[in-house]
Scaffold this motif. Structure first.
Motif, PDB file in Angstrom:
ATOM      1  N   GLY A 193      28.928 -18.189 -19.020  1.00  0.00           N
ATOM      2  CA  GLY A 193      27.924 -17.701 -18.071  1.00  0.00           C
ATOM      3  C   GLY A 193      28.076 -18.324 -16.696  1.00  0.00           C
ATOM      4  O   GLY A 193      28.991 -19.111 -16.450  1.00  0.00           O
ATOM      5  N   GLN A 194      27.145 -17.930 -15.828  1.00  0.00           N
ATOM      6  CA  GLN A 194      27.241 -18.324 -14.421  1.00  0.00           C
ATOM      7  C   GLN A 194      27.077 -19.827 -14.194  1.00  0.00           C
ATOM      8  O   GLN A 194      26.367 -20.485 -14.940  1.00  0.00           O
ATOM      9  CB  GLN A 194      26.116 -17.635 -13.628  1.00  0.00           C
ATOM     10  CG  GLN A 194      26.363 -16.163 -13.407  1.00  0.00           C
ATOM     11  CD  GLN A 194      25.103 -15.451 -12.932  1.00  0.00           C
ATOM     12  OE1 GLN A 194      23.997 -15.980 -13.034  1.00  0.00           O
ATOM     13  NE2 GLN A 194      25.281 -14.245 -12.437  1.00  0.00           N
ATOM     14  N   ILE A 195      27.699 -20.304 -13.118  1.00  0.00           N
ATOM     15  CA  ILE A 195      27.496 -21.677 -12.659  1.00  0.00           C
ATOM     16  C   ILE A 195      26.031 -21.795 -12.225  1.00  0.00           C
ATOM     17  O   ILE A 195      25.497 -20.900 -11.579  1.00  0.00           O
ATOM     18  CB  ILE A 195      28.407 -21.978 -11.436  1.00  0.00           C
ATOM     19  CG1 ILE A 195      29.855 -21.566 -11.711  1.00  0.00           C
ATOM     20  CG2 ILE A 195      28.281 -23.424 -10.997  1.00  0.00           C
ATOM     21  CD1 ILE A 195      30.589 -22.390 -12.701  1.00  0.00           C
ATOM     22  N   ILE A 196      25.403 -22.911 -12.601  1.00  0.00           N
ATOM     23  CA  ILE A 196      23.961 -23.072 -12.361  1.00  0.00           C
ATOM     24  C   ILE A 196      23.742 -24.024 -11.192  1.00  0.00           C
ATOM     25  O   ILE A 196      24.120 -25.197 -11.254  1.00  0.00           O
ATOM     26  CB  ILE A 196      23.280 -23.612 -13.642  1.00  0.00           C
ATOM     27  CG1 ILE A 196      23.509 -22.637 -14.805  1.00  0.00           C
ATOM     28  CG2 ILE A 196      21.791 -23.851 -13.400  1.00  0.00           C
ATOM     29  CD1 ILE A 196      23.386 -23.250 -16.177  1.00  0.00           C
ATOM     30  N   LYS A 197      23.113 -23.516 -10.125  1.00  0.00           N
ATOM     31  CA  LYS A 197      22.969 -24.316  -8.897  1.00  0.00           C
ATOM     32  C   LYS A 197      21.784 -25.280  -8.950  1.00  0.00           C
ATOM     33  O   LYS A 197      21.860 -26.391  -8.482  1.00  0.00           O
ATOM     34  CB  LYS A 197      22.822 -23.384  -7.689  1.00  0.00           C
ATOM     35  CG  LYS A 197      24.108 -22.587  -7.425  1.00  0.00           C
ATOM     36  CD  LYS A 197      24.491 -22.624  -5.955  1.00  0.00           C
ATOM     37  CE  LYS A 197      25.901 -22.097  -5.743  1.00  0.00           C
ATOM     38  NZ  LYS A 197      25.970 -20.628  -5.922  1.00  0.00           N
ATOM     39  N   ASN A 198      20.672 -24.822  -9.525  1.00  0.00           N
ATOM     40  CA  ASN A 198      19.490 -25.701  -9.621  1.00  0.00           C
ATOM     41  C   ASN A 198      19.466 -26.368 -10.996  1.00  0.00           C
ATOM     42  O   ASN A 198      18.608 -26.090 -11.825  1.00  0.00           O
ATOM     43  CB  ASN A 198      18.210 -24.897  -9.367  1.00  0.00           C
ATOM     44  CG  ASN A 198      18.198 -23.590 -10.163  1.00  0.00           C
ATOM     45  OD1 ASN A 198      19.204 -23.238 -10.795  1.00  0.00           O
ATOM     46  ND2 ASN A 198      17.079 -22.907 -10.182  1.00  0.00           N
ATOM     47  N   GLY A 199      20.405 -27.287 -11.213  1.00  0.00           N
ATOM     48  CA  GLY A 199      20.667 -27.837 -12.547  1.00  0.00           C
ATOM     49  C   GLY A 199      19.457 -28.444 -13.231  1.00  0.00           C
ATOM     50  O   GLY A 199      19.149 -28.102 -14.375  1.00  0.00           O
ATOM     51  N   THR A 200      18.768 -29.343 -12.525  1.00  0.00           N
ATOM     52  CA  THR A 200      17.651 -30.047 -13.155  1.00  0.00           C
ATOM     53  C   THR A 200      16.566 -29.062 -13.578  1.00  0.00           C
ATOM     54  O   THR A 200      16.037 -29.148 -14.691  1.00  0.00           O
ATOM     55  CB  THR A 200      17.068 -31.099 -12.182  1.00  0.00           C
ATOM     56  OG1 THR A 200      18.148 -31.953 -11.763  1.00  0.00           O
ATOM     57  CG2 THR A 200      16.006 -31.948 -12.844  1.00  0.00           C
ATOM     58  N   ALA A 201      16.257 -28.094 -12.692  1.00  0.00           N
ATOM     59  CA  ALA A 201      15.216 -27.103 -13.016  1.00  0.00           C
ATOM     60  C   ALA A 201      15.597 -26.311 -14.267  1.00  0.00           C
ATOM     61  O   ALA A 201      14.750 -25.994 -15.106  1.00  0.00           O
ATOM     62  CB  ALA A 201      15.001 -26.162 -11.837  1.00  0.00           C
TER      63      ALA A 201
END
Ligand SMILES: [Zn+2]
Length: 277
Positions: A193-201
């Motif tokens: 799946g996609q790279i996740i930019k807002n990791g902590t959230a």
């Protein structure tokens, strides 16, 4: 594609109506480090030749850097396929969880595989380090890799880009999510799946989702409902499609196992039937 200064990836997409249904949003194979120095590869994908070829072509595009190691997130077939061919080509060491080491040594040969210690760092080129965080739950041998400076996590199948993860042991999985949340990642690079930019959230969202489900299961039990099937009916929407219903049942079971492990629920075997009619 280049994701950040020291992270590169090739994205492998499949027909979503057939095999691709297993990997919503495709699969990423990552190369980390400096192509002019040396690099580390994360996972090796499915065993199909077409997959290995795509990885090899991408490696050529990077200018065939020296690969100092291949690090493995976990032992599922879609993460260690083609490992034999790629390890042989790169002539590098393979690093993995201690539980996975015997299987990979058997596949790749004595002296090729080295087990990681918890929190051990693997040196990629360009001054980048990948720190191994043991994150069991999706599977017992799962490791997530963390770059402390950039706050990037390679999450394997513990966090996915486009869907929720399947879980073998929910108690361990929740503890692993807390570990990942504690790292406060900016970026998460998942196995699929996609790279996740807002990791902590995203990690916190995963925790919230499972916690809410647990509360629903507990209140179903409180209301006197006592079988997996009835809990599914109580917790999930009434008109759940038949194929989703069995997945929901498996999910409820992982919650009941966790609650049992924590001593909050006990299993009762109250019915009997004849062995032979
Ligand atoms: Zn996977």
């Amino acid at each position: 594609m280049q994701i950040s200064k020291n992270i590169y990836a090739t994205h492998i997409e499949e027909d979503s109506s057939t095999f691709g249904a297993m990997h919503p949003g495709g699969t990423h194979i990552y190369f980390v480090g400096d192509p002019n120095d040396h690099m580390v590869m994360v996972d090796s994908g499915e065993p199909y030749r077409s997959w290995t070829k795509q990885i090899q072509d991408f490696y050529s595009e990077l200018g065939k850097p020296r690969i100092s190691s291949i690090v493995v997130t976990h032992g599922h077939g879609d993460h260690i396929g083609g490992l034999d061919r790629l390890q042989e080509q790169f002539g590098c060491i393979v690093r993995c969880h201690p539980k996975l080491e015997p299987l990979l040594t058997h596949k790749l040969g004595e002296g090729t595989v080295k087990k990681l210690r918890s929190k051990e760092s693997v040196i990629a080129g360009g001054g980048v380090k990948l720190r191994a965080h043991f994150t069991p739950g999706h599977e017992a041998d799962h490791i997530s890799y963390y770059i402390p400076g950039d706050k990037v996590i390679f999450s394997g199948d513990t966090i996915l880009g486009n869907s929720s993860s399947s879980v073998r042991n929910l108690k361990q999985y929740m503890e692993s999510l807390e570990t990942l949340a504690g790292l406060k990642p900016n970026l998460i690079c998942p196995g699929h799946g996609q790279i996740i930019k807002n990791g902590t959230a995203r990690v916190e969202g995963y925790i919230r989702h499972r916690t809410e489900r647990e509360e629903q299961v507990l209140s179903a039990l409180k209301s006197g409902v006592d079988s997996v099937d009835e809990i599914v009916t109580e917790v999930y929407s009434r008109n759940l499609r038949r194929n989703l219903r069995s997945a929901a049942g498996r999910n409820v079971r992982t919650h009941l196992d966790k609650l049992t492990e924590e001593g909050l629920v006990e299993r009762q075997e109250a019915t009997f039937k004849l062995v032979k009619g």
